[in-house]
Design a protein around this motif. Structure first.
Motif, PDB file in Angstrom:
ATOM      1  N   UNK A 146       0.850  -1.184   0.000  1.00 39.16           N
ATOM      2  CA  UNK A 146       0.000   0.000   0.000  1.00 39.16           C
ATOM      3  C   UNK A 146       0.890   1.240   0.000  1.00 39.16           C
ATOM      4  N   UNK A 147       0.574   2.171  -0.866  1.00 40.89           N
ATOM      5  CA  UNK A 147       1.367   3.380  -1.020  1.00 40.89           C
ATOM      6  C   UNK A 147       0.468   4.604  -0.820  1.00 40.89           C
ATOM      7  N   UNK A 148       1.009   5.620  -0.147  1.00 42.49           N
ATOM      8  CA  UNK A 148       0.265   6.864   0.043  1.00 42.49           C
ATOM      9  C   UNK A 148       0.460   7.759  -1.170  1.00 42.49           C
ATOM     10  N   UNK A 149      -0.633   8.221  -1.729  1.00 45.22           N
ATOM     11  CA  UNK A 149      -0.579   9.152  -2.866  1.00 45.22           C
ATOM     12  C   UNK A 149      -0.483  10.581  -2.360  1.00 45.22           C
ATOM     13  N   UNK A 150       0.482  11.317  -2.876  1.00 49.12           N
ATOM     14  CA  UNK A 150       0.636  12.738  -2.563  1.00 49.12           C
ATOM     15  C   UNK A 150       0.813  13.462  -3.894  1.00 49.12           C
ATOM     16  N   UNK A 151      -0.172  14.261  -4.274  1.00 54.75           N
ATOM     17  CA  UNK A 151      -0.169  14.878  -5.601  1.00 54.75           C
ATOM     18  C   UNK A 151       1.041  15.779  -5.807  1.00 54.75           C
ATOM     19  N   UNK A 152       1.343  16.614  -4.834  1.00 57.58           N
ATOM     20  CA  UNK A 152       2.488  17.521  -4.964  1.00 57.58           C
ATOM     21  C   UNK A 152       3.792  16.757  -5.125  1.00 57.58           C
ATOM     22  N   UNK A 153       3.982  15.747  -4.300  1.00 62.44           N
ATOM     23  CA  UNK A 153       5.205  14.946  -4.376  1.00 62.44           C
ATOM     24  C   UNK A 153       5.314  14.229  -5.721  1.00 62.44           C
ATOM     25  N   UNK A 154       4.210  13.704  -6.196  1.00 60.07           N
ATOM     26  CA  UNK A 154       4.243  12.969  -7.464  1.00 60.07           C
ATOM     27  C   UNK A 154       4.536  13.895  -8.644  1.00 60.07           C
ATOM     28  N   UNK A 155       3.904  15.056  -8.668  1.00 59.45           N
ATOM     29  CA  UNK A 155       4.151  15.991  -9.766  1.00 59.45           C
ATOM     30  C   UNK A 155       5.595  16.501  -9.745  1.00 59.45           C
ATOM     31  N   UNK A 156       6.118  16.725  -8.554  1.00 67.30           N
ATOM     32  CA  UNK A 156       7.517  17.155  -8.460  1.00 67.30           C
ATOM     33  C   UNK A 156       8.477  16.048  -8.883  1.00 67.30           C
ATOM     34  N   UNK A 157       8.022  14.808  -8.855  1.00 64.96           N
ATOM     35  CA  UNK A 157       8.872  13.698  -9.241  1.00 64.96           C
ATOM     36  C   UNK A 157       8.928  13.446 -10.732  1.00 64.96           C
ATOM     37  N   UNK A 158       8.156  14.206 -11.506  1.00 64.01           N
ATOM     38  CA  UNK A 158       8.174  14.081 -12.970  1.00 64.01           C
ATOM     39  C   UNK A 158       9.016  15.218 -13.524  1.00 64.01           C
TER      40      UNK A 158
ATOM     41  N   UNK B 254      -2.216   7.773 -13.503  1.00 59.90           N
ATOM     42  CA  UNK B 254      -1.740   6.561 -14.184  1.00 59.90           C
ATOM     43  C   UNK B 254      -0.511   6.835 -15.051  1.00 59.90           C
ATOM     44  N   UNK B 255      -0.484   7.998 -15.692  1.00 59.92           N
ATOM     45  CA  UNK B 255       0.675   8.344 -16.512  1.00 59.92           C
ATOM     46  C   UNK B 255       1.889   8.657 -15.639  1.00 59.92           C
ATOM     47  N   UNK B 256       1.638   9.329 -14.516  1.00 61.81           N
ATOM     48  CA  UNK B 256       2.745   9.648 -13.602  1.00 61.81           C
ATOM     49  C   UNK B 256       3.371   8.374 -13.056  1.00 61.81           C
ATOM     50  N   UNK B 257       2.539   7.452 -12.584  1.00 55.05           N
ATOM     51  CA  UNK B 257       3.061   6.236 -11.955  1.00 55.05           C
ATOM     52  C   UNK B 257       3.852   5.381 -12.941  1.00 55.05           C
ATOM     53  N   UNK B 258       3.317   5.207 -14.139  1.00 53.52           N
ATOM     54  CA  UNK B 258       4.027   4.383 -15.122  1.00 53.52           C
ATOM     55  C   UNK B 258       5.313   5.061 -15.590  1.00 53.52           C
ATOM     56  N   UNK B 259       5.298   6.388 -15.725  1.00 50.16           N
ATOM     57  CA  UNK B 259       6.488   7.099 -16.194  1.00 50.16           C
ATOM     58  C   UNK B 259       7.566   7.124 -15.119  1.00 50.16           C
ATOM     59  N   UNK B 260       7.176   7.269 -13.866  1.00 54.79           N
ATOM     60  CA  UNK B 260       8.159   7.341 -12.788  1.00 54.79           C
ATOM     61  C   UNK B 260       8.694   5.968 -12.386  1.00 54.79           C
ATOM     62  N   UNK B 261       7.800   4.981 -12.287  1.00 54.00           N
ATOM     63  CA  UNK B 261       8.185   3.696 -11.712  1.00 54.00           C
ATOM     64  C   UNK B 261       8.152   2.545 -12.714  1.00 54.00           C
TER      65      UNK B 261
END
Length: 744
Positions: free
Chosen positions: A417-429, A504-511
């Motif tokens: 289980x992973x916590x979603x954080x929009x700001x953190x995810x967008x900064x990771x792209x 979905x695009x963020x997760x696949x592109x990052x990980x």
């Protein structure tokens, strides 16, 4: 009598026209009917539906005769405007939030990359082994040379050049210089024919062959596609009825390393002309001729920044079964209380995928184990998690009967289980990190932007201000900004749906990995799909558009960079219809293979009145049939069980219905004594709710009784059968679909 007969036959009017006013006689030579016939093609039927529509010419005649030429024209325009306004007002008033009208014709262009950048994206993806296809490249790219393709074997030079089929001077293909392919004949071997064989580690599904048998555009039926899929994978396990050579149905192969491999050039491309293909020679001075740039923005400058292409490594050349460049991670996104929907998605994962749970100690050299990452957005889509959100998330999961079983240590290596954080995810792209804060809103779906105002106590320019919630009043808990999950068809969590379109695009592109919508159930092992290194989604039913309910992108790919930079210049719109436009206008559709929906969504065409003359099994005319199977078909679920449910498909997408329980009679996690604490809590909550309703009506409370088979519903729906099948595996009452028993 003679004149009357002429009037009845119509010849009297044709010979002696009659006008009701001098205005009509002056400006018109005939009287037009009030309505004109029109026929509408009905999907799935040869006949056309006759309709009668108002005749604009007759309306014009009437308005001119009553009000004069100028006033009549104004009256007619005003009437037409009023009709259009009324239509859209009714749609706005009564349409539910989840049902939108996608735009088709007249959409503004979205392209922000020049042809040179598009060529670099294609060549990077091909060189990285992300295009294991023999399909020809689009002429509009203007590629001048043949590109070597490490994911394709050399083309066999079987015929002299003069006997080959002619090709155009602008036709470009890739040149295979990769390992050979050996196509497999997969069948259960006697005496072990009770269950199908687990896919061979490292095997690959040739999706070019799958397209030949399943492409809706080529009039292929879902029923026939599923038969090829299950026979080619050996899922018929001892029940094969077909006779004869089935080589044309073999679509699964292994790559073999062979030092004798030599690239054999395709003669049709030896002398590829040095010109922009698809462009006239007089226009060759403009390298971007034929491309339509998005209005109001400049081309992406400097040229697209791409790393070195990834080295393509066949499975047999890997030092370990898992390729770090292509991690086997299934992603899923969930918002709101944990219900039976993610619960069953996780159970279907354990029941079908090669998790190794049938072994006490998983060998290091065994097949690569897929992992399931369930991303939890703890609050409303527009909220920012608090500092203790991770601890709160796990505490909530532990106390929730539907989620608690998956925290068991036995599942820790395959479910996380992973916590979603929009700001953190967008900064990771990297493609978004420096610019996403300049967007007015993060919630854009098909051009429909939902603005989320900042909190009053936050600085409007801060990083989190754009995704904070305005009010926390209890009266607003069910408005659009504060919803957490969809409770019914009229209370739809639209913001979470829009956020998931981007997630979905963020997760696949990052990980890396594959994303699936939470209303998806696994139906077979995905080993062969992992082997296909190309990106893919699937078709939007009958339309040549994408549905990203299933999405595979390679980690850090050039295609991902293109999508994020393009979306940034188009207000961060990741709606599947808009993504379809991005790729079509850039001639990159070949890099995101649009697979037939038969592979992941086998009921969709049938629900839209297509292929009902030869439907698959089961035959659904509505997605609700999964939860409320019609009585006329209700013998099938219990009699056929899991094996009778779209056998051959990789997954099933039941399209929302978050509010419908899978098992109305036993609406709790039924996983046996090992997890009876959660079961008792769920049963007690249901009983307390029923008792409260009974006491409110003046009735007696329900006693605690043992389950009786007579209490069960007589006709079991498909959703109930699948839930109880997956649960029986966890209880230890049956093995997986491949005959493997869970070991604790």
């Amino acid at each position: 009598m003679a004149s009357f007969s002429k009037r009845r036959s119509g010849s009297f009017r044709r010979s002696l026209p009659h006008y009701s006013s001098p205005v009509q006689e002056k400006y018109h030579g005939r009287i037009y009917p009030w309505f004109v016939p029109f026929s509408l093609a009905v999907p799935g039927f040869r006949t056309r539906l006759p309709l009668w529509l108002p005749n604009a010419r007759r309306l014009y005649q009437f308005s001119v005769s009553r009000f004069g030429r100028k006033r009549g024209f104004v009256v007619m325009l005003f009437t037409f405007a009023a009709m259009v306004f009324t239509t859209f007002a009714l749609a706005k008033r009564f349409a539910t939030e989840e049902k939108t009208w996608p735009a088709f014709a007249g959409d503004p262009p979205t392209l922000v990359f020049k042809r040179e950048d598009l060529q670099r994206i294609w060549t990077w993806e091909i060189a990285s082994g992300h295009y294991p296809s023999r399909r020809r490249l689009p002429e509009q790219l203007g590629l001048k040379t043949v590109v070597d393709n490490p994911a394709l074997p050399p083309r066999r030079k079987s015929l002299p050049h003069r006997f080959r089929a002619p090709v155009g001077p602008n036709t470009i293909t890739t040149r295979g210089n990769g390992p050979k392919r050996v196509y497999l004949d997969l069948q259960s071997q006697a005496p072990n024919v009770a269950y199908p064989p687990r896919p061979v580690p490292g095997s690959v599904a040739d999706l070019d062959i799958v397209m030949e048998h399943c492409d809706f555009s080529e009039k292929k039926y879902v029923r026939d596609c599923l038969e090829v899929l299950r026979l080619g994978a050996g899922l018929d396990n001892g029940k094969r009825i077909r006779r004869g050579n089935m080589d044309d149905w073999k679509y699964i192969y292994l790559e073999q390393l062979d030092s004798t491999n030599e690239t054999i050039p395709d003669a049709s491309n030896d002398d590829a002309p040095g010109m922009i293909t698809g462009v006239a020679r007089s226009d060759v001075t403009d390298p971007d001729f034929g491309l339509t740039k998005k209005r109001g923005v400049e081309w992406e400058i400097p040229p697209i920044a791409l790393p070195e292409p990834q080295k393509y490594r066949p499975y047999l050349s890997l030092p370990t079964p898992c390729d770090p460049e292509n991690p086997r991670i299934f992603h899923m996104f969930w918002t709101g209380p944990f219900t039976d929907k993610p619960y069953l998605a996780l159970l279907s994962f354990l029941f079908t995928q090669n998790t190794g749970l049938h072994l006490h100690d998983y060998p290091e050299n065994a097949a690569c184990r897929p992992k399931f990452w369930l991303w939890i957005n703890p609050g409303p889509a527009a909220a920012v998690p608090n500092p203790s959100a991770t601890g709160d998330m796990f505490a909530q999961l532990k106390s929730t009967p539907w989620a608690a079983p998956f925290l068991h240590p036995r599942f820790k290596d395959v479910i996380q289980f992973k916590l979603w954080n929009t700001t953190e995810q967008l900064d990771g792209v990297p493609e978004l990190a420096n610019e996403w804060r300049t967007r007015e809103s993060l919630f854009n779906s098909g051009g429909h932007v939902i603005s989320v105002p900042p909190k009053k106590d936050e600085d409007a320019s801060s990083a989190s201000a754009s995704i904070n919630v305005t009010s926390e009043k209890k009266s607003d808990e069910d408005d659009m900004l504060n919803r957490t999950g969809s409770k019914s068809s009229t209370s739809y969590d639209r913001l979470s749906v829009i956020l998931s379109d981007m997630a979905r695009f963020i997760l696949c592109h990052r990980f890396g990995g594959i994303y699936l919508d939470a209303d998806t159930l696994f139906l077979r092992d995905w080993e062969e799909l992992w082997g296909w290194k190309g990106a893919f989604a699937y078709r939007w039913s009958r339309l040549e558009k994408y549905n990203t309910a299933v999405l595979h992108l390679n980690k850090g790919s050039a295609l991902g960079t293109f999508l994020f930079r393009t979306a940034l210049k188009n207000d961060l719109d990741f709606h599947p219809m808009t993504v379809s436009r991005y790729l079509k206008e850039a001639h990159l559709e070949g890099l995101l293979l649009r697979l037939p929906d038969a592979l992941f969504d086998s009921a969709w065409l049938g629900t839209e009145y297509y292929q009902r003359d030869r439907p698959p099994q089961p035959f659904f005319t509505d997605f609700q049939d999964f939860f409320d199977t019609p009585l006329v078909n209700s013998a099938a679920p219990h009699a056929l069980g899991f094996d009778g449910f779209f056998k051959g498909a990789f997954s099933y997408h039941f399209h929302n219905y978050w509010w419908k329980p899978f098992d109305p009679v036993r609406n709790w996690p039924d996983l046996g004594p090992r997890f009876n604490i959660g079961e008792k809590a769920a049963r007690a909550a249901i009983r307390d709710s029923a008792n409260a309703a009974a006491l409110a009506e003046g009735k007696e409370a329900l006693p605690v009784e043992e389950d009786k088979v007579d209490d069960d519903q007589r006709d079991l729906d498909w959703s109930t059968v699948l839930k109880r099948t997956f649960e029986s595996y966890i209880r230890g009452e049956r093995p997986t679909m491949y005959g493997e028993w869970l070991q604790w």
